[in-house]
Design a protein around this motif. Sequence first.
Motif, PDB file in Angstrom:
ATOM      1  N   ILE A   1       0.944  -1.527   0.003  1.00 17.64           N
ATOM      2  CA  ILE A   1       0.210   0.135  -0.042  1.00 17.64           C
ATOM      3  C   ILE A   1       0.822   1.322  -0.397  1.00 17.64           C
ATOM      4  O   ILE A   1       1.103   1.686   1.159  1.00 17.64           O
ATOM      5  CB  ILE A   1      -1.095  -0.194   1.307  1.00 17.64           C
ATOM      6  CG1 ILE A   1      -1.578  -1.042   1.103  1.00 17.64           C
ATOM      7  CG2 ILE A   1      -2.199   1.358   0.488  1.00 17.64           C
ATOM      8  CD1 ILE A   1      -2.819  -1.192   2.455  1.00 17.64           C
ATOM      9  N   ARG A   2       0.585   1.741  -0.873  1.00 20.34           N
ATOM     10  CA  ARG A   2       1.515   3.610  -1.250  1.00 20.34           C
ATOM     11  C   ARG A   2       0.721   5.085  -0.459  1.00 20.34           C
ATOM     12  O   ARG A   2      -0.264   4.485  -0.291  1.00 20.34           O
ATOM     13  CB  ARG A   2       2.292   3.169  -2.827  1.00 20.34           C
ATOM     14  CG  ARG A   2       2.789   2.683  -3.454  1.00 20.34           C
ATOM     15  CD  ARG A   2       4.036   3.497  -3.659  1.00 20.34           C
ATOM     16  NE  ARG A   2       4.962   4.525  -3.641  1.00 20.34           N
ATOM     17  CZ  ARG A   2       5.299   5.471  -3.442  1.00 20.34           C
ATOM     18  NH1 ARG A   2       6.513   4.998  -2.425  1.00 20.34           N
ATOM     19  NH2 ARG A   2       5.690   6.693  -4.710  1.00 20.34           N
ATOM     20  N   ALA A   3       1.356   5.230   0.175  1.00 18.77           N
ATOM     21  CA  ALA A   3       0.502   6.684   1.204  1.00 18.77           C
ATOM     22  C   ALA A   3      -0.221   6.170   1.741  1.00 18.77           C
ATOM     23  O   ALA A   3      -1.854   6.571   1.613  1.00 18.77           O
ATOM     24  CB  ALA A   3       0.147   7.368  -0.223  1.00 18.77           C
ATOM     25  N   ARG A   4      -0.060   5.356   2.544  1.00 20.36           N
ATOM     26  CA  ARG A   4      -1.199   3.864   3.296  1.00 20.36           C
ATOM     27  C   ARG A   4      -2.060   5.459   4.018  1.00 20.36           C
ATOM     28  O   ARG A   4      -3.382   5.369   3.937  1.00 20.36           O
ATOM     29  CB  ARG A   4      -0.365   3.462   4.971  1.00 20.36           C
ATOM     30  CG  ARG A   4      -1.035   3.031   5.464  1.00 20.36           C
ATOM     31  CD  ARG A   4      -2.073   1.899   4.633  1.00 20.36           C
ATOM     32  NE  ARG A   4      -3.045   1.352   5.657  1.00 20.36           N
ATOM     33  CZ  ARG A   4      -4.204   1.946   5.891  1.00 20.36           C
ATOM     34  NH1 ARG A   4      -4.896   2.598   6.156  1.00 20.36           N
ATOM     35  NH2 ARG A   4      -5.223   1.069   6.591  1.00 20.36           N
ATOM     36  N   PHE A   5      -1.512   6.462   4.889  1.00 21.95           N
ATOM     37  CA  PHE A   5      -2.141   7.374   5.129  1.00 21.95           C
ATOM     38  C   PHE A   5      -2.561   9.167   4.549  1.00 21.95           C
ATOM     39  O   PHE A   5      -2.810   9.625   5.052  1.00 21.95           O
ATOM     40  CB  PHE A   5      -2.108   8.089   6.516  1.00 21.95           C
ATOM     41  CG  PHE A   5      -1.435   6.414   7.501  1.00 21.95           C
ATOM     42  CD1 PHE A   5      -2.988   5.907   7.805  1.00 21.95           C
ATOM     43  CD2 PHE A   5      -0.464   6.778   7.386  1.00 21.95           C
ATOM     44  CE1 PHE A   5      -2.873   5.275   8.745  1.00 21.95           C
ATOM     45  CE2 PHE A   5      -0.195   5.335   8.678  1.00 21.95           C
ATOM     46  CZ  PHE A   5      -1.786   5.007   8.734  1.00 21.95           C
ATOM     47  N   GLY A   6      -2.173   8.217   2.891  1.00 23.39           N
ATOM     48  CA  GLY A   6      -2.830   9.683   2.201  1.00 23.39           C
ATOM     49  C   GLY A   6      -3.525   9.379   0.707  1.00 23.39           C
ATOM     50  O   GLY A   6      -4.714   8.606   0.838  1.00 23.39           O
ATOM     51  N   ASN A   7      -2.815   9.175  -0.457  1.00 24.01           N
ATOM     52  CA  ASN A   7      -3.402   9.212  -1.497  1.00 24.01           C
ATOM     53  C   ASN A   7      -3.490   8.030  -2.077  1.00 24.01           C
ATOM     54  O   ASN A   7      -2.510   7.236  -2.675  1.00 24.01           O
ATOM     55  CB  ASN A   7      -3.324  10.175  -3.006  1.00 24.01           C
ATOM     56  CG  ASN A   7      -4.275  10.135  -3.403  1.00 24.01           C
ATOM     57  OD1 ASN A   7      -5.301   9.446  -3.474  1.00 24.01           O
ATOM     58  ND2 ASN A   7      -3.524  10.326  -5.063  1.00 24.01           N
ATOM     59  N   MET A   8      -3.502   6.969  -1.193  1.00 20.00           N
ATOM     60  CA  MET A   8      -3.440   5.528  -0.596  1.00 20.00           C
ATOM     61  C   MET A   8      -3.735   4.778  -2.973  1.00 20.00           C
ATOM     62  O   MET A   8      -4.798   5.156  -3.280  1.00 20.00           O
ATOM     63  CB  MET A   8      -4.550   4.722   0.237  1.00 20.00           C
ATOM     64  CG  MET A   8      -3.786   3.494   0.303  1.00 20.00           C
ATOM     65  SD  MET A   8      -4.532   3.058   1.742  1.00 20.00           S
ATOM     66  CE  MET A   8      -6.328   3.011   1.498  1.00 20.00           C
ATOM     67  N   GLU A   9      -3.179   3.849  -2.806  1.00 22.03           N
ATOM     68  CA  GLU A   9      -3.015   3.240  -3.943  1.00 22.03           C
ATOM     69  C   GLU A   9      -2.314   1.670  -3.353  1.00 22.03           C
ATOM     70  O   GLU A   9      -1.473   1.530  -2.190  1.00 22.03           O
ATOM     71  CB  GLU A   9      -2.468   3.676  -5.215  1.00 22.03           C
ATOM     72  CG  GLU A   9      -0.956   3.617  -5.103  1.00 22.03           C
ATOM     73  CD  GLU A   9      -0.806   4.629  -6.273  1.00 22.03           C
ATOM     74  OE1 GLU A   9      -1.380   5.132  -6.929  1.00 22.03           O
ATOM     75  OE2 GLU A   9       0.622   4.517  -6.900  1.00 22.03           O
ATOM     76  N   ALA A  10      -2.463   0.546  -4.293  1.00 24.45           N
ATOM     77  CA  ALA A  10      -1.955  -0.462  -3.463  1.00 24.45           C
ATOM     78  C   ALA A  10      -2.691  -1.661  -4.837  1.00 24.45           C
ATOM     79  O   ALA A  10      -2.949  -1.454  -5.771  1.00 24.45           O
ATOM     80  CB  ALA A  10      -3.255  -1.452  -2.308  1.00 24.45           C
ATOM     81  N   ALA A  11      -1.587  -2.714  -4.117  1.00 22.04           N
ATOM     82  CA  ALA A  11      -1.592  -3.727  -5.301  1.00 22.04           C
ATOM     83  C   ALA A  11      -0.957  -4.766  -4.632  1.00 22.04           C
ATOM     84  O   ALA A  11      -0.452  -5.324  -3.286  1.00 22.04           O
ATOM     85  CB  ALA A  11      -0.265  -3.314  -6.908  1.00 22.04           C
TER      86      ALA A  11
END
Length: 338
Positions: free
Chosen positions: A199-209
């Motif tokens: 999870i990128r930017a967990r507490f921001g503009n989050m995106e995941a793979a």
Amino acid sequence: MKRRKPASRWIRFADTVVLGAVELWGRYRYRKRFRKYRKLARGTGTRPRLAVPRSANDKFLWRKVFDHDPRFVAICGKLSCREWVRVRDPDLAMAELLWVGVSAADIPDAILRRDVVIKPNAASGRYRFIRDGEYDRHELEHTARDWLAERYDRRYGEWGYRDAPDLLLVESEIRPDNGVLDELKIYTFGDRIERVVYIRARFGNMEAAIWEPDADGNLAHSDKPAAVAKRTCRHPLPESIERALEHARRLGREFDHLRVDLYTDGKHLWFGELTVYNQAGEISHVGPDPDSRITRAWDIRRSRFLRQPPSRGWRAWYAAALSRRLRQATPSENTDKS
């Protein structure tokens, strides 16, 4: 003169009776939970099984009902989990613990003037950031009371939370070097890792793979969507991934399955939490699939319930019958598919 049937045939017959009785008992005793799992499995051509769990989601249900491992209690409470992790992995950094108490009204103003995170001890996914001393004390107290009133053991059947004290924790906010904090959710099965949710930017503009091992055992980007975020992350795994996997194996090796969550800024790692009941007991998309790699990796014979089974009563009969049935499974599987 009639020949006697081999004892093994009578044992198999007795096991079938016991397992069938346990299945009927579970479907009645936990009918509300079965309805939820039937809904999750809708359209997959499968249905939930308890007595001989077939899918990963079945195994979560089975864990809630039967596998009451005392270690789950230590893991589910955030305060006791910190100590549990520190003993087993002292090199893994974690946020500084600033305060523990039973009411948000008692949190000192001096602490709330710092950049902190407030969490309930006996819950997952509940937190409140306070930065630059900006907060509404009345709203904070109201939110904290709601947190403490929510009991996961009663609402979701998550036994491990039953004895976790109703406490609040205040931790210092983790400060990543690059200003962006990512998260790695690592699914361990003993020493084996079958899934990583990045999870990128967990507490921001989050995106995941989702990343899964390929034929050579190397993590590869999966086409499966990550339910935790709407946007798919195309960024490569962070530089810290190998160390993260080492920490996850160290913490998860004692269990048949455990999810290890770590934070990273790409280079540094911090402990997040340990999860016994993923998303209240489900794995998105592949959870109901009895042939998924996660289902096959999760061998409940390594559970506390089957390694140290009850010594008397119907649960002892059930544990013995289930162990025999699982031993009859083919080498590539660990559940009964009949």
